[in-house]
Design a protein around this motif. Structure first.
Motif, PDB file in Angstrom:
ATOM      1  N   GLU A 106       0.740  -1.287  -0.011  1.00 13.39           N
ATOM      2  CA  GLU A 106       0.024   0.035   0.026  1.00 13.39           C
ATOM      3  C   GLU A 106       0.800   1.321   0.086  1.00 13.39           C
ATOM      4  O   GLU A 106       0.342   2.472  -0.162  1.00 13.39           O
ATOM      5  CB  GLU A 106      -0.830   0.088   1.340  1.00 13.39           C
ATOM      6  N   LEU A 107       2.122   1.057   0.556  1.00 14.46           N
ATOM      7  CA  LEU A 107       2.852   2.066   0.401  1.00 14.46           C
ATOM      8  C   LEU A 107       3.089   2.944  -1.019  1.00 14.46           C
ATOM      9  O   LEU A 107       3.265   1.994  -2.116  1.00 14.46           O
ATOM     10  CB  LEU A 107       4.236   1.936   1.026  1.00 14.46           C
ATOM     11  N   ALA A 108       3.441   4.292  -0.940  1.00 16.58           N
ATOM     12  CA  ALA A 108       3.632   4.898  -2.047  1.00 16.58           C
ATOM     13  C   ALA A 108       5.029   4.516  -2.816  1.00 16.58           C
ATOM     14  O   ALA A 108       5.761   4.024  -1.984  1.00 16.58           O
ATOM     15  CB  ALA A 108       3.588   6.329  -1.970  1.00 16.58           C
ATOM     16  N   PRO A 109       5.222   4.437  -4.029  1.00 16.97           N
ATOM     17  CA  PRO A 109       6.504   3.749  -4.629  1.00 16.97           C
ATOM     18  C   PRO A 109       7.650   4.388  -3.970  1.00 16.97           C
ATOM     19  O   PRO A 109       8.741   3.718  -3.499  1.00 16.97           O
ATOM     20  CB  PRO A 109       6.463   4.029  -6.091  1.00 16.97           C
ATOM     21  N   GLU A 110       7.644   5.701  -3.544  1.00 17.79           N
ATOM     22  CA  GLU A 110       8.937   6.351  -3.244  1.00 17.79           C
ATOM     23  C   GLU A 110       9.019   6.011  -1.662  1.00 17.79           C
ATOM     24  O   GLU A 110      10.213   6.436  -1.094  1.00 17.79           O
ATOM     25  CB  GLU A 110       8.764   7.863  -3.298  1.00 17.79           C
ATOM     26  N   ALA A 111       8.034   5.469  -1.139  1.00 18.34           N
ATOM     27  CA  ALA A 111       8.162   5.218   0.339  1.00 18.34           C
ATOM     28  C   ALA A 111       8.372   3.778   0.735  1.00 18.34           C
ATOM     29  O   ALA A 111       8.359   3.376   1.822  1.00 18.34           O
ATOM     30  CB  ALA A 111       6.946   5.514   1.050  1.00 18.34           C
ATOM     31  N   LYS A 112       8.804   3.023  -0.247  1.00 18.00           N
ATOM     32  CA  LYS A 112       8.790   1.492   0.064  1.00 18.00           C
ATOM     33  C   LYS A 112       9.836   1.185   0.793  1.00 18.00           C
ATOM     34  O   LYS A 112      10.000   0.042   1.545  1.00 18.00           O
ATOM     35  CB  LYS A 112       8.855   0.659  -1.329  1.00 18.00           C
ATOM     36  N   ASP A 113      10.776   1.904   0.567  1.00 19.55           N
ATOM     37  CA  ASP A 113      12.122   1.656   1.626  1.00 19.55           C
ATOM     38  C   ASP A 113      11.984   2.122   3.023  1.00 19.55           C
ATOM     39  O   ASP A 113      13.073   2.041   3.854  1.00 19.55           O
ATOM     40  CB  ASP A 113      13.434   2.190   0.981  1.00 19.55           C
TER      41      ASP A 113
ATOM     42  N   ASN B 136      -2.814  -0.248  16.848  1.00 14.36           N
ATOM     43  CA  ASN B 136      -4.037  -0.166  15.895  1.00 14.36           C
ATOM     44  C   ASN B 136      -3.707   1.014  14.856  1.00 14.36           C
ATOM     45  O   ASN B 136      -4.765   1.771  14.077  1.00 14.36           O
ATOM     46  CB  ASN B 136      -5.043   0.356  16.849  1.00 14.36           C
ATOM     47  N   VAL B 137      -2.444   1.375  14.965  1.00 13.18           N
ATOM     48  CA  VAL B 137      -1.994   2.642  13.781  1.00 13.18           C
ATOM     49  C   VAL B 137      -0.818   1.867  12.870  1.00 13.18           C
ATOM     50  O   VAL B 137      -0.045   1.574  13.485  1.00 13.18           O
ATOM     51  CB  VAL B 137      -1.860   3.818  14.465  1.00 13.18           C
ATOM     52  N   ASN B 138      -1.139   2.367  11.764  1.00 12.91           N
ATOM     53  CA  ASN B 138      -0.120   1.988  10.889  1.00 12.91           C
ATOM     54  C   ASN B 138       0.546   3.591  10.692  1.00 12.91           C
ATOM     55  O   ASN B 138      -0.083   4.304   9.847  1.00 12.91           O
ATOM     56  CB  ASN B 138      -0.341   1.604   9.551  1.00 12.91           C
ATOM     57  N   PRO B 139       1.727   3.634  11.429  1.00 13.76           N
ATOM     58  CA  PRO B 139       2.467   5.101  11.482  1.00 13.76           C
ATOM     59  C   PRO B 139       2.671   5.492  10.129  1.00 13.76           C
ATOM     60  O   PRO B 139       2.600   6.888  10.010  1.00 13.76           O
ATOM     61  CB  PRO B 139       3.448   4.868  12.384  1.00 13.76           C
ATOM     62  N   LEU B 140       3.128   4.882   9.207  1.00 15.31           N
ATOM     63  CA  LEU B 140       3.489   5.201   7.749  1.00 15.31           C
ATOM     64  C   LEU B 140       2.320   5.498   7.079  1.00 15.31           C
ATOM     65  O   LEU B 140       1.972   6.483   6.280  1.00 15.31           O
ATOM     66  CB  LEU B 140       4.184   3.947   6.934  1.00 15.31           C
ATOM     67  N   ALA B 141       0.972   4.929   7.232  1.00 15.76           N
ATOM     68  CA  ALA B 141      -0.048   5.430   6.685  1.00 15.76           C
ATOM     69  C   ALA B 141      -0.522   6.839   7.385  1.00 15.76           C
ATOM     70  O   ALA B 141      -0.872   7.558   6.710  1.00 15.76           O
ATOM     71  CB  ALA B 141      -1.239   4.321   6.787  1.00 15.76           C
ATOM     72  N   GLU B 142      -0.331   6.850   8.700  1.00 11.87           N
ATOM     73  CA  GLU B 142      -0.931   8.171   9.381  1.00 11.87           C
ATOM     74  C   GLU B 142      -0.056   9.111   8.737  1.00 11.87           C
ATOM     75  O   GLU B 142      -0.555  10.565   8.782  1.00 11.87           O
ATOM     76  CB  GLU B 142      -0.439   7.870  10.924  1.00 11.87           C
ATOM     77  N   LEU B 143       1.105   9.020   8.429  1.00 10.65           N
ATOM     78  CA  LEU B 143       1.970  10.035   7.796  1.00 10.65           C
ATOM     79  C   LEU B 143       1.840  10.441   6.345  1.00 10.65           C
ATOM     80  O   LEU B 143       2.560  11.022   5.688  1.00 10.65           O
ATOM     81  CB  LEU B 143       3.569   9.863   8.156  1.00 10.65           C
ATOM     82  N   GLY B 144       0.816   9.704   6.000  1.00  8.99           N
ATOM     83  CA  GLY B 144       0.631   9.957   4.322  1.00  8.99           C
ATOM     84  C   GLY B 144       1.358   9.274   3.326  1.00  8.99           C
ATOM     85  O   GLY B 144       1.089   9.677   2.035  1.00  8.99           O
TER      86      GLY B 144
ATOM     87  N   THR C 164       1.091   6.201   2.431  1.00  5.86           N
ATOM     88  CA  THR C 164       0.203   5.273   1.626  1.00  5.86           C
ATOM     89  C   THR C 164      -0.298   5.919   0.428  1.00  5.86           C
ATOM     90  O   THR C 164      -0.806   5.524  -0.783  1.00  5.86           O
ATOM     91  CB  THR C 164      -0.689   4.587   2.285  1.00  5.86           C
ATOM     92  N   ASN C 165      -0.275   7.418   0.652  1.00  2.00           N
ATOM     93  CA  ASN C 165      -1.084   7.940  -0.520  1.00  2.00           C
ATOM     94  C   ASN C 165      -0.160   7.978  -1.886  1.00  2.00           C
ATOM     95  O   ASN C 165       1.072   8.230  -1.899  1.00  2.00           O
ATOM     96  CB  ASN C 165      -0.979   9.433  -0.031  1.00  2.00           C
ATOM     97  N   LYS C 166      -1.189   7.638  -2.770  1.00  2.00           N
ATOM     98  CA  LYS C 166      -0.757   7.765  -4.184  1.00  2.00           C
ATOM     99  C   LYS C 166       0.259   9.089  -4.675  1.00  2.00           C
ATOM    100  O   LYS C 166       1.036   9.153  -5.228  1.00  2.00           O
ATOM    101  CB  LYS C 166      -1.729   7.223  -5.220  1.00  2.00           C
TER     102      LYS C 166
END
Ligand SMILES: [Zn+2]
Ligand SMILES: [Zn+2]
Length: 896
Positions: free
Chosen positions: A743-750, A833-841, A843-845
């Motif tokens: 689900e992570l944006a391509p630039e955030a996969k690492d 109950n939180v995915n911190p990377l999603a919380e920080l945006g 996962t956003n495309k």
């Protein structure tokens, strides 16, 4: 460099050092013992010496007084003006006589960002000194030290400059007095702040009552003994008794959620590497209210002690227990007014009452800790416990409210909560058999070799072991303040290790090529007896010390077999000694009933090959690369982890005696590519953020938080260097699932690592999300992870990484930068109950990665290959070492 030239240079430097030392020693004869013990004197030695010497005068104690306790934040990870401070420790030892073996020198885990102080407490009078270095003044002296042509004048100036310490005070820290009249406590809080006041009062008082070695190990990591650190001690005892490790395949995994101070004791005592064998997320306040023993005010600790699992990587299954602390009962039994205290200062005194009660009555205190539940876990359940956004307390059915939810969850249904009856099985030896092989030592009987296969002539019994054996005089002087009766079996064990190890290496004391490694210390034990007295003997016999950075003390668990290794850094020859436990256990048992002097006389005569199983190995990187067959032999004799430590770590440390690398080995037991990623990340964190170092358990000014979404060795390095311990809520860790990574944006996969510096005073924080270009590091190092053996590609990669700091720093990616203006935002990121990377945006495309400060990195980053690699092996970056194979295997099996 040509070896002869190197030796000549060393001799030249040494001679110059002696000449310089003599100058200042003429003016200050008391410095002679410091230069004898610590080598060429430096500003750092003088600082440690001055702190100890001033305290000896103010507290009226003589060198070697066993009732004096020394505490310091100096160490390998604590630098001032770019100079690490471990030499202060040597000076404290040489000046005060406080030692690790006597359990009265406590080196507190700290970092460069925190205050540097020394504390001495005379436990006869309960008076304590507190000396805090003025870092600005000190940094100026250090700069001048590196440029001056007249060190003697500089050192003389330093010795009388009172501005070196910005605070120098003396307090009565007796708990009974402070409880009767808290005025001095309030004064201390005002003068030195609650963190440091706790470091003094919450250490001096409990240790004067009770000082088991495991507790000291926890104290070192946590920096004081609050009731919750004591909980960690009792929980660890419970785990070792209920879930003893039964084979080398058994490992402890800590499900720490929610983390509190107990984890800082459990980590060292159970030999848990936080980096890879810990899940920890925080839980919201309303969830805490549902716990069996709800929270009562602050101060850490709200009942549930988390769960510890004994995981067997052969059967892929685990047994676990969930423990709890009955805080209310402890408050009641200690007659503490904790629940009704209205101010922080008052609460501090009421907490002191609990601490005193627990340490005065450890047997009673043990009873307020209990096992809430026993359970077993499968591979799938363990994976689920680790997964980001999963709540371990729900999965393990600790939260009553969560029962119905959990029932809908297929994973939770499989969980069997069954009463276990685990026999207290005696640990078998590791699979290291003293079979004849190419590297077995044939012990010499050459009497010119000063080691014990040829025992010393047996003298007449004089009634005094040092009169019988004058060679023990130095150790008696160093470790037992010249009371030879106090020389112990453990002292002698360390002494014998030196005789055998140094004898076989033909090392004299203080040989500049010698480096000693040992896991002996407060944790590793033989038949329940801790082994810190061996360390005193090593320092005294070999001359290797903390300050000289040639004594490495990796922390292993209470269950691990004790070993010593003597490395020749010029040719990488290594003598590795396993302690033969049955021999030492026998002497320890007889020591309880027989005449100590007679027993020691007998023990001196025991041959080295009876006490140790000894191997001689060559660990040279190039030899290993050219002849990979050697590895199997090393691993079979040393065991996997020790082979990594000696071959990976040894090759790095022999070349780079960098204090920070040593600090990492002490924490993580080895240097791997992963810890080097962490090391370089710390560099980036320091240049990006106004870091303050890890938080304190009583938060005053804020502090840093490390949140990891990939359990990986890099976390231990960051923790070691920035002091973000889990117990002080500086470290949170879960693991992203494959779906979450997708689900992570391509630039955030690492992205693996979130680091936040929170300033409480300004109510402002800054954070970054970091990743590392693992594939690039592998490529640049010329290692072939596809085809080369596990250890070999890593050996190539990690030695390249240690040799190329600038290139590596450029491979650290700052993926995202953010600011927080409310602490609740920080808490949310570390919450279950939180995915911190999603919380920080992330996962956003439309996520846009942070601008890279360094153009060099831009040019080298190739997103397409990085991305595809990340997708293929999201949890096994190059940096990961074998310790995460458990986790990796779970993931792979799941994906197939
Ligand atoms: Zn604490
Ligand atoms: Zn590692």
């Amino acid at each position: 460099m040509n070896k002869t030239i190197t030796s000549a240079l060393i001799i030249l430097l040494f001679t110059a050092g002696v000449a310089m030392a003599e100058g200042i020693v003429n003016d200050y004869p008391e410095l002679e013992s410091v230069s004898d013990f610590g080598g060429d004197l430096t500003i750092m030695h003088l600082l440690g010496h001055r702190a100890a010497y001033t305290s000896m005068e103010q507290l009226s104690f003589e060198k070697g007084d066993s009732n004096v306790l020394a505490l310091t934040r100096a160490g390998r990870a604590t630098a001032v003006g770019g100079h690490s401070t471990e030499q202060c420790i040597d000076a404290v030892i040489a000046t005060s006589g406080c030692t690790i073996g006597n359990k009265n020198l406590i080196v507190i885990h700290s970092c460069s960002e925190k205050p540097l102080w020394f504390v001495f407490c005379n436990q006869n009078t309960m008076e304590a000194t507190y000396l805090r270095a003025n870092k600005t003044v000190l940094a100026e002296y250090l700069t001048r030290e590196s440029t001056t042509t007249d060190k003697n004048a500089l050192y003389n100036e330093f010795m009388t400059d009172n501005s070196v310490f910005e605070v120098s005070s003396k307090y009565n820290v007796d708990a009974n007095d402070l409880i009767a009249d808290p005025t001095p406590w309030n004064t201390m809080l005002g003068e030195i702040g609650p963190t440091d006041a706790m470091s003094i009062v919450y250490v001096a008082n409990p240790l004067a009552r009770w000082s088991p070695s495991g507790l000291i190990a926890g104290l070192q990591l946590h920096d004081h003994i609050c009731p919750a650190v004591l909980c960690g001690y009792f929980f660890s005892e419970m785990v070792v008794e209920e879930l003893p490790l039964q084979s080398p395949s058994d490992k402890y995994v800590n499900i720490a959620t929610p983390p509190w101070c107990k984890d800082d004791t459990m980590t060292p005592m159970l030999g848990i590497t936080n980096a890879v064998r810990m899940v920890s997320a925080d839980i919201p306040e309303e969830m805490k209210q549902q716990l069996p023993s709800p929270p009562y005010g602050g101060g850490g600790g709200h009942g549930v002690g988390g769960a510890v699992i004994r995981w067997n990587k052969t059967t892929n299954s685990g047994d676990g227990i969930i423990m709890s602390f009955n805080k209310l009962e402890a408050i009641k039994l200690s007659d503490s007014g904790y629940l009704t205290a209205t101010t922080g200062a008052q609460r501090g005194i009421e907490v002191l009452k609990i601490i005193c009660w627990m340490t005065e009555n450890p047997d009673e205190a043990r009873k307020v800790h209990q096992i809430e539940k026993r359970f077993t876990v499968s591979e799938e359940e363990l994976r689920q416990l680790f997964t980001t956004k999963e709540n371990p307390l729900e999965i393990l059915e600790i939260l009553p409210e969560a029962d119905s939810e959990a029932a809908n969850d297929s994973g939770a249904q499989e969980l069997v909560a069954s009463p276990l009856s685990i026999p207290n099985v005696k640990l078998p030896d590791l699979n290291i058999l003293p079979v004849a092989s190419a590297c077995d030592i044939v012990l010499s009987t050459d009497p010119n070799f000063q080691y014990f296969p040829a025992p010393p002539a047996e003298p007449e019994a004089s009634g005094d072991i040092v009169t019988d054996y004058p060679m023990l005089g130095s150790l008696a002087e160093f470790s037992t303040r010249s009371s030879p009766d106090d020389l112990s079996i453990m002292n002698m064990l360390g002494f014998k290790a030196c005789k055998v190890g140094m004898g076989l290496q033909e090392f004299e004391k203080n040989n500049p090529d010698m480096m000693v490694f040992t896991n002996a210390g407060y944790v590793a034990s033989i038949n329940g007896k801790s082994t810190e007295q061996c360390v005193d003997a090593i320092m005294d016999e070999s001359g290797c010390t903390i300050g000289k950075n040639n004594l490495v003390m990796p922390r292993t668990s209470v269950n691990s077999r004790v070993w010593f290794a003597f490395l020749n850094t010029s040719n990488m020859d290594c003598i590795f000694l396993w302690v033969n436990n049955n021999v030492i256990e026998d002497y320890l048992a007889r020591d309880d009933t027989e005449n100590h002097y007679d027993l020691m006389r007998e023990f001196v005569q025991v041959r080295g090959d009876v006490v140790f199983t000894t191997y001689k190995l060559n660990l040279d990187k190039d030899e290993l690369i050219n002849d990979p067959e050697q590895w199997a032999m090393i691993e079979s004799h040393l065991g996997k982890k020790n082979a990594w430590m000696m071959a990976w770590g040894g090759n790095v440390l022999a070349k780079h005696q960098t204090p920070e690398f040593l600090a990492i080995v002490d924490e993580h037991t080895h240097i791997c590519a992963g810890t080097l990623v962490g090391y370089h990340m710390v560099d980036v964190i320091r240049s990006e953020l106004p870091t303050m170092g890890g938080r304190e358990c009583a938060v005053t000014l804020g502090g840093d938080t490390l949140i990891s979404v990939v359990p990986d060795c890099r976390n231990d390095a960051i923790l070691a260097l920035l002091d973000t311990t889990p117990g002080r809520k500086g470290y949170f860790s879960t693991k992203l699932s494959a779906e979450q990574i997708n689900e992570l944006a391509p630039e955030a996969k690492d992205a693996t690592t979130i680091y936040i510096a929170w300033n409480k005073v300004e109510q402002h924080g800054e954070g970054i999300v970091l990743g590392f270009d693992t594939m690039k590091a592998r490529e640049l190092s010329g290692s072939d992870y596809e085809n080369e053996p596990f250890w070999l590609c890593r050996l190539k990669c990690l030695t390249w990484m240690a040799d190329h700091p600038d290139e590596c720093k450029n491979l650290v990616k700052v993926i995202h930068r953010f600011e927080v203006n409310d602490f609740s935002e920080v808490q949310k990121l570390q919450s279950v109950n939180v995915n911190p990377l999603a919380e920080l945006g992330l996962t956003n495309k439309s996520f846009v990665p942070a601008e890279t400060a360094d153009t060099h990195t831009d040019a080298e980053t190739n997103d397409t290959h990085t991305e595809s690699e990340a997708a293929a092996t999201p949890f096994i970056p190059a940096s990961a070492c074998m310790a995460i194979v458990l986790v990796a295997a779970l993931l792979l099996s799941r994906r197939q």
